[in-house]
Every structure is written in C-alpha cells, then in structure tokens.
Scaffold this motif. Structure first.
Motif, PDB file in Angstrom:
ATOM      1  N   PRO A 271       0.841  -1.211   0.000  1.00 36.18           N
ATOM      2  CA  PRO A 271       0.000   0.000   0.000  1.00 36.18           C
ATOM      3  C   PRO A 271       0.871   1.253   0.000  1.00 36.18           C
ATOM      4  CG  PRO A 271       0.114  -0.932   2.199  1.00 36.18           C
ATOM      5  CD  PRO A 271       0.920  -1.848   1.318  1.00 36.18           C
ATOM      6  N   ASP A 272       0.360   2.322  -0.600  1.00 38.16           N
ATOM      7  CA  ASP A 272       1.077   3.591  -0.554  1.00 38.16           C
ATOM      8  C   ASP A 272       0.360   4.553   0.407  1.00 38.16           C
ATOM      9  OD1 ASP A 272      -1.144   4.566  -1.894  1.00 38.16           O
ATOM     10  OD2 ASP A 272      -0.142   4.739  -3.833  1.00 38.16           O
ATOM     11  N   SER A 273       0.887   5.762   0.510  1.00 40.08           N
ATOM     12  CA  SER A 273       0.337   6.724   1.479  1.00 40.08           C
ATOM     13  C   SER A 273      -1.070   7.167   1.112  1.00 40.08           C
ATOM     14  CB  SER A 273       1.251   7.956   1.557  1.00 40.08           C
ATOM     15  OG  SER A 273       1.412   8.539   0.268  1.00 40.08           O
ATOM     16  N   GLY A 329      -7.762  -3.729 -12.908  1.00 39.22           N
ATOM     17  CA  GLY A 329      -7.240  -2.372 -13.009  1.00 39.22           C
ATOM     18  C   GLY A 329      -6.132  -2.060 -12.029  1.00 39.22           C
ATOM     19  N   ASP A 330      -5.885  -2.951 -11.051  1.00 42.04           N
ATOM     20  CA  ASP A 330      -4.814  -2.708 -10.081  1.00 42.04           C
ATOM     21  C   ASP A 330      -3.444  -2.885 -10.736  1.00 42.04           C
ATOM     22  OD1 ASP A 330      -6.477  -2.096  -8.005  1.00 42.04           O
ATOM     23  OD2 ASP A 330      -6.399  -4.071  -7.056  1.00 42.04           O
ATOM     24  N   ARG A 331      -2.454  -2.188 -10.170  1.00 39.03           N
ATOM     25  CA  ARG A 331      -1.081  -2.279 -10.673  1.00 39.03           C
ATOM     26  C   ARG A 331      -0.448  -3.581 -10.194  1.00 39.03           C
ATOM     27  NH1 ARG A 331       1.657   2.706 -11.688  1.00 39.03           N
ATOM     28  NH2 ARG A 331       3.464   1.904 -10.571  1.00 39.03           N
ATOM     29  N   ARG A 442      18.829  -1.016 -22.654  1.00 38.53           N
ATOM     30  CA  ARG A 442      17.526  -1.619 -22.920  1.00 38.53           C
ATOM     31  C   ARG A 442      16.940  -2.268 -21.675  1.00 38.53           C
ATOM     32  NH1 ARG A 442      19.201  -5.047 -28.121  1.00 38.53           N
ATOM     33  NH2 ARG A 442      21.094  -5.169 -26.839  1.00 38.53           N
ATOM     34  N   LEU A 443      17.783  -2.507 -20.666  1.00 38.11           N
ATOM     35  CA  LEU A 443      17.301  -3.095 -19.418  1.00 38.11           C
ATOM     36  C   LEU A 443      16.999  -2.046 -18.353  1.00 38.11           C
ATOM     37  CD1 LEU A 443      19.743  -6.139 -19.221  1.00 38.11           C
ATOM     38  CD2 LEU A 443      17.326  -6.173 -19.850  1.00 38.11           C
ATOM     39  N   PHE A 444      17.265  -0.780 -18.656  1.00 39.40           N
ATOM     40  CA  PHE A 444      16.983   0.276 -17.688  1.00 39.40           C
ATOM     41  C   PHE A 444      15.494   0.354 -17.321  1.00 39.40           C
ATOM     42  CE2 PHE A 444      20.969   2.922 -18.983  1.00 39.40           C
ATOM     43  CZ  PHE A 444      21.757   1.936 -18.415  1.00 39.40           C
ATOM     44  N   PRO A 445      14.561   0.200 -18.288  1.00 37.99           N
ATOM     45  CA  PRO A 445      13.135   0.212 -17.905  1.00 37.99           C
ATOM     46  C   PRO A 445      12.787  -0.869 -16.894  1.00 37.99           C
ATOM     47  CG  PRO A 445      13.355   0.513 -20.276  1.00 37.99           C
ATOM     48  CD  PRO A 445      14.716   0.160 -19.763  1.00 37.99           C
ATOM     49  N   LEU A 446      13.475  -2.022 -16.972  1.00 35.35           N
ATOM     50  CA  LEU A 446      13.226  -3.079 -15.982  1.00 35.35           C
ATOM     51  C   LEU A 446      13.681  -2.619 -14.606  1.00 35.35           C
ATOM     52  CD1 LEU A 446      12.463  -5.937 -15.131  1.00 35.35           C
ATOM     53  CD2 LEU A 446      14.752  -6.681 -15.830  1.00 35.35           C
ATOM     54  N   THR A 447      14.836  -1.980 -14.542  1.00 34.96           N
ATOM     55  CA  THR A 447      15.329  -1.456 -13.259  1.00 34.96           C
ATOM     56  C   THR A 447      14.333  -0.459 -12.678  1.00 34.96           C
ATOM     57  OG1 THR A 447      17.612  -1.719 -14.024  1.00 34.96           O
ATOM     58  CG2 THR A 447      17.243  -0.290 -12.124  1.00 34.96           C
ATOM     59  N   ASP A 448      13.806   0.424 -13.535  1.00 31.17           N
ATOM     60  CA  ASP A 448      12.809   1.401 -13.075  1.00 31.17           C
ATOM     61  C   ASP A 448      11.531   0.713 -12.598  1.00 31.17           C
ATOM     62  OD1 ASP A 448      14.607   3.376 -13.771  1.00 31.17           O
ATOM     63  OD2 ASP A 448      13.693   3.756 -15.739  1.00 31.17           O
ATOM     64  N   ALA A 449      11.118  -0.340 -13.338  1.00 28.10           N
ATOM     65  CA  ALA A 449       9.896  -1.048 -12.952  1.00 28.10           C
ATOM     66  C   ALA A 449      10.064  -1.735 -11.607  1.00 28.10           C
ATOM     67  CB  ALA A 449       9.524  -2.071 -14.030  1.00 28.10           C
ATOM     68  N   LEU A 450      11.222  -2.346 -11.377  1.00 23.18           N
ATOM     69  CA  LEU A 450      11.470  -2.994 -10.089  1.00 23.18           C
ATOM     70  C   LEU A 450      11.444  -1.977  -8.951  1.00 23.18           C
ATOM     71  CD1 LEU A 450      14.358  -5.452 -11.072  1.00 23.18           C
ATOM     72  CD2 LEU A 450      11.998  -6.059 -10.514  1.00 23.18           C
ATOM     73  N   ALA A 451      11.996  -0.791  -9.217  1.00 27.04           N
ATOM     74  CA  ALA A 451      12.012   0.252  -8.195  1.00 27.04           C
ATOM     75  C   ALA A 451      10.602   0.751  -7.873  1.00 27.04           C
ATOM     76  CB  ALA A 451      12.894   1.417  -8.642  1.00 27.04           C
ATOM     77  N   GLY A 452       9.661   0.537  -8.801  1.00 24.15           N
ATOM     78  CA  GLY A 452       8.303   1.028  -8.598  1.00 24.15           C
ATOM     79  C   GLY A 452       7.332  -0.007  -8.072  1.00 24.15           C
ATOM     80  N   ILE A 453       7.830  -1.173  -7.648  1.00 25.35           N
ATOM     81  CA  ILE A 453       6.919  -2.216  -7.158  1.00 25.35           C
ATOM     82  C   ILE A 453       6.159  -1.761  -5.926  1.00 25.35           C
ATOM     83  CG2 ILE A 453       6.858  -4.489  -6.042  1.00 25.35           C
ATOM     84  CD1 ILE A 453       8.896  -5.461  -8.023  1.00 25.35           C
ATOM     85  N   GLY A 454       6.862  -1.154  -5.000  1.00 28.96           N
ATOM     86  CA  GLY A 454       6.179  -0.713  -3.788  1.00 28.96           C
ATOM     87  C   GLY A 454       6.967   0.360  -3.087  1.00 28.96           C
ATOM     88  N   PRO A 455       6.281   1.238  -2.332  1.00 21.81           N
ATOM     89  CA  PRO A 455       6.966   2.342  -1.651  1.00 21.81           C
ATOM     90  C   PRO A 455       7.675   1.929  -0.371  1.00 21.81           C
ATOM     91  CG  PRO A 455       4.623   2.439  -1.224  1.00 21.81           C
ATOM     92  CD  PRO A 455       4.828   1.296  -2.175  1.00 21.81           C
ATOM     93  N   GLY A 456       7.329   0.773   0.174  1.00 21.47           N
ATOM     94  CA  GLY A 456       7.933   0.383   1.450  1.00 21.47           C
ATOM     95  C   GLY A 456       7.457  -0.981   1.872  1.00 21.47           C
ATOM     96  N   ALA A 457       7.230  -1.163   3.162  1.00 24.56           N
ATOM     97  CA  ALA A 457       6.869  -2.462   3.706  1.00 24.56           C
ATOM     98  C   ALA A 457       5.510  -2.927   3.189  1.00 24.56           C
ATOM     99  CB  ALA A 457       6.860  -2.403   5.235  1.00 24.56           C
TER     100      ALA A 457
END
Length: 471
Positions: A271-273, A329-331, A442-457
């Motif tokens: 969950p996010d804020s 519709g959820d991410r 070409r793998l940078f978008p994957l790195t960005d996607a992994l970083a966007g999985i969740g904001p925290g715990a």
C-alpha cells in the motif's frame, strides 16, 4: 559456465550487443568526468590569476589552460564515439529483427512444403488401407504391443541420454523453428493453398498459429491430453511482512519452488500513502509431468496454456490474486518460471490488470501477445529447450518490445545427466544477478519497474491450489 549475457529483441541473435552498449555508457561517463576535470582546471587557473595567495603559482596557468582545452576535446571525442557505438549496437539490434523475420518466413515455407508432402504421402498410402487395418489389429496383441513399447522406451531413453544433443543450442533453435512452423505444416497437410496459408498464418493475420495447433492436439488427444476440472485454491500459511525486491535476483528467488504439495503462487501487497495498492505476483513452474494429476500445474495445463485456454494453473493464479485482494485495473508486477512464466504472460495479455512489468524465466511464452506498454523481459538459457516449445516471438504491433536476455549455461558440453540444469531456477537466479550488473540501456526500464513495485513495507501471502476431480 559462461557469465556473458546477450540482450536482444527475441529470435535469432548473432551479435552480443551488451558489451557495445556498455562501452558506449563507459565513454559517456568518461566524457562527463573529463568535463568535470576541465572545470576544475579552469577554476585552478582563475585562482592563480585573481588570488594574491595563489600568485606564486602563476607559472602553472599556461599548463592549466592547455589541460582544460585537452580535457574538453577529450570529452567531445568521447561523446561522439559513444554515439557512434550506440548507433552500431542499435543497428545490430534492428538487423537481428529483420533476420528473424526472414528466417521465420523461410521456416514457414519449409513447414508448408513438409505438410504438403505428408498429405501426398497419406493420399498415396490409401491403397494400403487393408494392410494398415491388419497392422492395427495385430497391434492389439499383447506381445506386439509390449515389443513396440520397449522399442519406444529405448528410443526415448537414447534421446534423453544424449546430453550433447539435448543441450546443444543448435538443437534448441531447431526445436523452436519446428514449433513455430507447426501451423504451416498443418495447413500444408490440409491442402491449403500457399497464398491462403500465408494470409492465415503468423506472417499474415495470425488467425492460425501455435495456439491453433495446441488446441488441435487437445481435441485429438481427448481426455488423455486435457480434462478440464475445477480448481480449489487456499491460503498456505499466514501473512508475513516483506519489503519490495531490491533487485531482479531477489525477485527471482521469491518465485515458489516446484514440488508436490507446495504452494504455487505468492502475492505481495504494497500500500502507498494514498491508500492505493500495488502487487507483485510470483508463479511457480510445472509440478507434475502427467496429464491427469491433482496438480493444476501439470502437463495438461502446459498444453492448455499454449492453446490460450483456461488452464488449471491460470485459474489457480487468478484465484490467488483475487483472494489476496487484487482487483481489475490494479497495478501488478508478474514473475514466473517455466509454466509459471506462461501463466504470468497470459495474465498480462488479458488486459484485466494494469500490468507494469512481466519477467519470465525459461518460459514457453514467446507467442503470447503482451501489450507494448508492459515492461517485458524474457530470460532464456541457450541450452534450455522449454522456451523453444513456445515458438518464435510474435511479430505483430504488440510483442515487439519483448526483450530477451540469454546466456549459455555450459561453456562446452554439460556433465553427464546434467543437461536439464539449464532449466533449473537456481541457474536462472544466477543469470538474474548478472542482469542486475548489466549496463545495457535496454534493461533500464526493468530497473525502473522494479524500483516502482512498492513504496515500502508490505505483506506476502502464499497460495496452494489443487484440482477437484469427480468421485
């Protein structure tokens, strides 16, 4: 074992572009450093010119001026060379795509000719129907059936024992080509004209393809190939706290291991804020290699998945996601190994969820048309035959952004009895760690996607599914 990665847009790859892109990135970094050093030289020259304390060092001004100019020239040269190398790497990538299209067309034509030849062979054998009927009658005799079974087992054993063949990347590519041409063989055998076959096949509208062939196999195989059953999915254990994976290797390690009685799906909720949630879904590979087991992750589901039918493993994954709270519709971020990768690709292709990323390991998912908006990476080993069973990647508007990262597991021949290790998840975890270290843009978008999985715990929940068979 090799640590060299090859990054491509799928299909045949003759040039490894990762080193080229890496060299381009290093040149870009050198250019930035050179400009920083030039700026430092300029600042030092200004100090000797305007500061009374630095006046005794004025003799260094000409040298600092020359050094600044040389560094700027070096930066410009590095930038230009970086651009040239990048263009060369991109040209190689475009050439790979064109080569793949040409090879695919040749394979389709060869498959059509083979199908036509088989059709003529069958027609020519019609006068022999009485003899064939007599042979079929004889086959019902137990001694002959046992002899045929022994012969077939011997041939299968020889094939499985030939590690040099089974783990040969050329053999794997040949299998992929045959699978990709299966629809053309079918249309040639049906007597379809070549123009019509090209129009209906993958090179045209795509109305007839691997899905059609797999569906035909299900129909011909009847209950021995696929018997649809309800699937019962339950939570396995309690929720546990978890943090988003910090790398692809960490995400790969979270895919459930295959095994009878083990959970097959793990869903992580973040969950996010603002109260919105994102999810990471991990799907295991094939558990049972039979067609009539209680395991929904069996060979019947493999065949149904290739035919784009609602396989037991697909139903189990959707049930697990629903029980974890995932709504349309959820991410979501999807990860899967082998059959689990095929299931994950089908979930992404459904369009029901807002799929952010899809990473498959050793999965036969090449022809699943996932939307270009999804960051899609397929990790395949050169000696792994399982991805080849999914055929060559699709060529439509969708699916073009599918990035394939491949690695040769064996430098030479595999040790006796270990050719199958190319499909093990432990080897794919090792490849995932190498991908984390890659500098290929070409793998940078994957790195960005992994970083966007969740904001925290977040929390993780495992799920176990079983088929519900009558009686």
């Amino acid at each position: 074992m090799s640590d060299s990665l090859t990054v491509s847009t799928g299909g045949l790859t003759s040039v490894s572009t990762e080193e080229l892109f890496g060299f381009s990135a290093h040149l870009g970094s050198l250019a930035r450093d050179a400009r920083d050093w030039a700026h430092s030289a300029s600042m030092a020259r200004c100090l000797t010119e305007w500061s009374a304390d630095a006046a005794p060092y004025g003799f260094a001004e000409p040298a600092l001026s020359r050094a600044g100019r040389s560094l700027l020239e070096t930066a410009d040269s590095a930038d230009r060379l970086s651009g040239v190398v990048r263009q060369a790497a991109e040209a190689y990538a475009d050439g790979e795509a064109r080569s793949r299209e040409r090879v695919g067309a040749m394979q389709a034509f060869a498959g059509f000719l083979l199908g036509a030849y088989l059709r003529n062979l069958v027609i020519g054998a019609l006068p022999m129907l009485p003899a064939l009927a007599l042979t079929a009658l004889m086959m019902k005799q137990p001694p002959l059936r046992r002899a045929v079974a022994v012969l077939g087992a011997g041939i299968g054993g020889q094939l499985a024992g030939n590690t040099e063949l089974m783990a040969n990347p050329a053999f794997v590519r040949a299998v992929r080509g045959v699978v990709s041409a299966a629809d053309d063989i079918l249309m040639g055998a049906a007597g379809t004209g070549l123009p019509v076959a090209r129009f209906l096949g993958d090179e045209g509208t795509g109305l007839v393809g691997l899905e059609t062939v797999a569906a035909a196999a299900i129909i011909l195989g009847g209950k021995h190939a696929f018997t649809p059953t309800p699937v019962h999915t339950n939570r396995a254990g309690s929720e546990r706290p978890v943090r988003p994976p910090a790398s692809l290797a960490e995400a790969a390690a979270r895919i459930p291991s295959s095994g009878v009685g083990k959970p097959q799906v793990t869903v992580e909720t973040y969950p996010d804020s603002a109260g919105k949630r994102s999810y990471a879904v991990y799907v295991a590979g094939t558990t049972d290699f039979g067609a009539e087991s209680d395991e929904p992750f069996d060979m019947a589901s493999n065949l149904a998945g290739l035919a784009n039918s609602d396989s037991g493993s697909y139903t189990a994954t959707l049930d697990a996601m629903e029980q974890a709270g995932v709504k349309p519709g959820d991410r979501v971020h999807l990860f899967g190994h082998s059959q689990g990768g095929l299931v994950a690709a089908r979930v992404a292709a459904s369009g029901v969820f807002d799929t952010q990323s899809l990473v498959t390991f050793g999965a036969p998912s090449g022809q699943v048309p996932v939307a270009d908006s999804v960051t899609q990476v397929a990790v395949e080993h050169a000696e792994d035959i399982v991805p080849a069973l999914g055929g060559a990647p699709v060529d439509g508007v969708e699916g073009r952004d599918r990035i394939v990262v491949s690695r040769s597991v064996f430098d030479e021949l595999p040790p006796p009895g270990e050719f199958g290790s190319a499909h093990y998840m432990s080897e794919y975890e090792r490849t995932a760690a190498l991908i984390d270290e890659s500098t290929d843009p070409r793998l940078f978008p994957l790195t960005d996607a992994l970083a966007g999985i969740g904001p925290g715990a977040g929390v993780a929940q495992a799920f176990r599914a079983e088929r519900v068979r009558p009686g």
